[in-house]
Design an enzyme around this catalytic site. Structure first.
Site, PDB file in Angstrom:
ATOM      1  N   ASP A 415     -12.988 -18.313  71.913  1.00 12.92           N
ATOM      2  CA  ASP A 415     -12.182 -17.468  72.794  1.00 12.92           C
ATOM      3  C   ASP A 415     -12.252 -16.032  72.286  1.00 12.92           C
ATOM      4  OD1 ASP A 415      -9.815 -17.717  74.993  1.00 12.92           O
ATOM      5  OD2 ASP A 415      -9.350 -16.151  73.541  1.00 12.92           O
ATOM      6  N   ASN A 423      -9.849  -5.509  79.669  1.00 11.84           N
ATOM      7  CA  ASN A 423      -9.782  -5.319  81.125  1.00 11.84           C
ATOM      8  C   ASN A 423      -8.719  -4.296  81.513  1.00 11.84           C
ATOM      9  OD1 ASN A 423     -11.843  -7.081  81.902  1.00 11.84           O
ATOM     10  ND2 ASN A 423     -10.491  -8.853  81.870  1.00 11.84           N
ATOM     11  N   HIS A 428     -12.521  -3.845  84.585  1.00 15.05           N
ATOM     12  CA  HIS A 428     -13.215  -5.132  84.643  1.00 15.05           C
ATOM     13  C   HIS A 428     -14.709  -4.999  84.350  1.00 15.05           C
ATOM     14  CE1 HIS A 428      -9.953  -7.736  86.034  1.00 15.05           C
ATOM     15  NE2 HIS A 428      -9.509  -6.698  86.704  1.00 15.05           N
ATOM     16  N   ASP A 432     -16.711  -7.329  81.829  1.00 13.48           N
ATOM     17  CA  ASP A 432     -17.957  -8.034  82.135  1.00 13.48           C
ATOM     18  C   ASP A 432     -19.040  -7.699  81.109  1.00 13.48           C
ATOM     19  OD1 ASP A 432     -16.736  -9.131  84.295  1.00 13.48           O
ATOM     20  OD2 ASP A 432     -17.735  -7.890  85.798  1.00 13.48           O
ATOM     21  N   GLU A 458     -12.776 -16.012  79.388  1.00  8.99           N
ATOM     22  CA  GLU A 458     -13.384 -15.493  78.161  1.00  8.99           C
ATOM     23  C   GLU A 458     -13.644 -16.601  77.145  1.00  8.99           C
ATOM     24  OE1 GLU A 458      -8.889 -14.950  77.666  1.00  8.99           O
ATOM     25  OE2 GLU A 458     -10.366 -14.951  79.257  1.00  8.99           O
TER      26      GLU A 458
END
Length: 539
Positions: A415, A423, A428, A432, A458
């Site tokens: 994780d 974010n 975003h 990404d 994630e």
């Protein structure tokens, strides 16, 4: 006189003894009264603690308290105390059963909640923490967990009802009344925006994974561009329906195209089979005619030899040879006709070979396209590592291999720490980018025999087959260090990204879900311990 003095002394000592005994009796009475008072206070507190659990117990405790206040003899209370003790024992047994039933209900509700989709990220993490927490000891602990469980169910119901309610415009609060006060809470509006963003992201990624050509592909591409630009939430439901319709239409076209290709392939194969059968018959006929012609030619040659032996006059010999040469001429003409037939057969075979080559190329191209489509179905469109469908297939394969050979198999869940902050702070697109870089670094740090897939959000899942069971943390530590050493930059600012890892080894009697639960528990142990670390749970 001496007797009177002795009697007076005895009386004085007796009076002193009586006074001492009176003092002791007074002290005993006072202690008894204090003990009685403490007993009454204890009974009162016991009544308060047990109130509402059992009506009969409440009544008996009240009668006992009333009797104690009347200062009865203790022996007269034996029956009351025995009855209360029996009721308390029954209450204790019922309480244990209630705790057991409550714990079972909490476990069942937790499993059902775990299977639900659509929770916001923070709620999902809170739910995982709730599921990983111990059940507690007493009834109050279980009641508190039931209350928390009801809160999660309330959020789940709200999420299920959200699609039927109009969402506010993207990035705005709910509608306001005449006094300017929002009619919905900020939390609800924030939840709506999160749900919209999640659905929009998933829809955009779904479209990316599809590979439809023609008008269907163009329409899907247009919807994806609208999603990337920021679609009005009121149009989101309609876009979802459009995507579903386009997928159905595209699938129908693909099926029609496949059917047409297979039909054409079948017709071509039938034609080739027919031509091959005719060519085979023609070849056999030519072979038979060639043998017959060769035999006839041999016969004529033998006849010429016989004629030369039998005839002595030149005229007779000349005539006989002339007849034989005429017969040979006919045989040569037949031979030329067979040669023409052979050339025609060779031409037909060449045509068949070209047609088979074309069919092979078309089939190879179609197979290549199917392979690409299958490969796309097992790839995450954003990170270009395997997706969850590929994970399910590979995990089943590795699990069967583990059952057969018992070579150590490690499952780890990874994780990205504080991903929501990326974010929120950088957008975003930055999130990404981080996912892509992390996925590439993880893939690069693994062996060829290892497997990595994006599990969702994630989170990534790694399978390490045939790993050293005593040192399986070492490659995971290498992954953690590799990610931490990457120089991430967002808006000219250096950002350190770390990962938390929870891992386990498959053990006797395990199902894949058992290993997943242990790895997930280990992951949350890693995050609760401060993140940026590897934590293991071997069960």
């Amino acid at each position: 006189m001496n007797d009177i003095t002795a009697v007076a002394g005895q009386l004085a000592r007796l009076r002193e003894s009586l006074q001492h005994k009176q003092l002791e009796l007074d002290e005993t009475v006072l202690c008894s009264q204090a003990e009685r008072s403490r007993s009454i206070q204890f009974i009162a507190k016991l009544m308060q603690a047990c109130r509402g659990h059992d009506r009969e117990l409440d009544n008996k405790l009240a009668r006992l308290k009333q009797k104690l206040e009347g200062q009865p003899s203790l022996t007269s209370l034996d029956n009351d105390l025995a009855a209360i003790e029996k009721l308390l024992q029954q209450h204790s047994t019922a309480l244990e059963e209630s705790i057991t039933l409550t714990a079972s209900a909490i476990e069942l509700g937790s499993r059902q909640l775990k299977s639900l989709k659509g929770f916001p990220e923070e709620t999902r993490k809170s739910l995982k923490a709730f599921l990983a927490a111990p059940n507690g000891y007493g009834l109050s602990d279980h009641q508190r967990r039931v209350a928390q469980l009801l809160e999660f169910y309330q959020q789940a119901i709200k999420i299920q009802l959200l699609p039927s309610q109009p969402l506010p415009p993207y990035g705005t609060s709910a509608d306001k009344g005449a006094n300017g006060v929002p009619q919905e809470t900020d939390e609800a509006a924030s939840l709506d925006v999160k749900v919209y963003n999640r659905i929009a992201d998933e829809l955009q990624r779904l479209i990316t994974e599809l590979d439809f050509a023609g008008a269907v592909g163009e329409s899907l591409g247009e919807i994806r561009r609208q999603l990337l630009m920021g679609m009005d939430p009121s149009l989101l439901a309609e876009s979802c329906l459009q995507v579903i319709q386009l997928i159905i239409e595209g699938t129908r076209e693909e099926r029609k195209s496949s059917r047409a290709f297979l039909t054409a392939l079948n017709e071509s194969l039938s034609s080739v089979h027919f031509n091959f059968t005719e060519s085979l018959d023609e070849g056999r006929a030519l072979q038979q005619a060639s043998q017959t012609s060769r035999q006839a030619l041999d016969n004529e040659v033998q006849a010429i030899d016989d004629t030369l032996t039998r005839h002595h006059s030149s005229e007779a010999l000349k005539q006989a040879i002339s007849d034989h040469m005429a017969a040979i001429g006919l045989l040569l003409k037949e031979r030329e006709a067979m040669t023409a037939r052979e050339l025609h057969l060779i031409t037909r075979l060449s045509t068949m070979e070209a047609k088979l080559r074309l069919m092979k190329e078309e089939t190879a191209e179609y197979k290549k396209r199917l392979t690409i489509q299958k490969h796309k179905l097992f790839l995450d469109s954003l990170t270009q590592v395997h997706n969850r469908a590929a994970l399910d297939e590979r995990l089943e394969l590795e699990y069967k291999r583990w059952l057969r050979y018992r070579t150590p198999l490690c499952l780890a869940i990874i994780d990205i720490d504080h991903f929501k902050g990326i974010n929120d702070n950088y957008g975003h697109m930055a999130g990404d980018k981080a996912l892509k870089v992390v996925a590439k670094a993880l893939q690069k740090s693994l062996r060829d025999t290892d497997f990595i897939a994006r599990f969702g959000g994630e989170e990534f899942v790694v399978l390490l087959p045939n790993v050293n069971p005593d040192k399986f943390e070492t490659p995971l530590e290498n992954l953690r260090k590799a990610i931490k050493s990457i120089p991430f930059r967002f808006r000219d600012a250096r950002v350190e990204i770390t990962i938390s890892i929870g891992a386990t080894l498959f053990k006797e009697g395990d199902q894949p879900s058992d290993a997943f639960e242990r790895a997930d528990k280990a992951l949350y142990g890693s995050k609760h311990a401060g993140r940026d670390r590897v934590n293991t749970d071997l069960g």
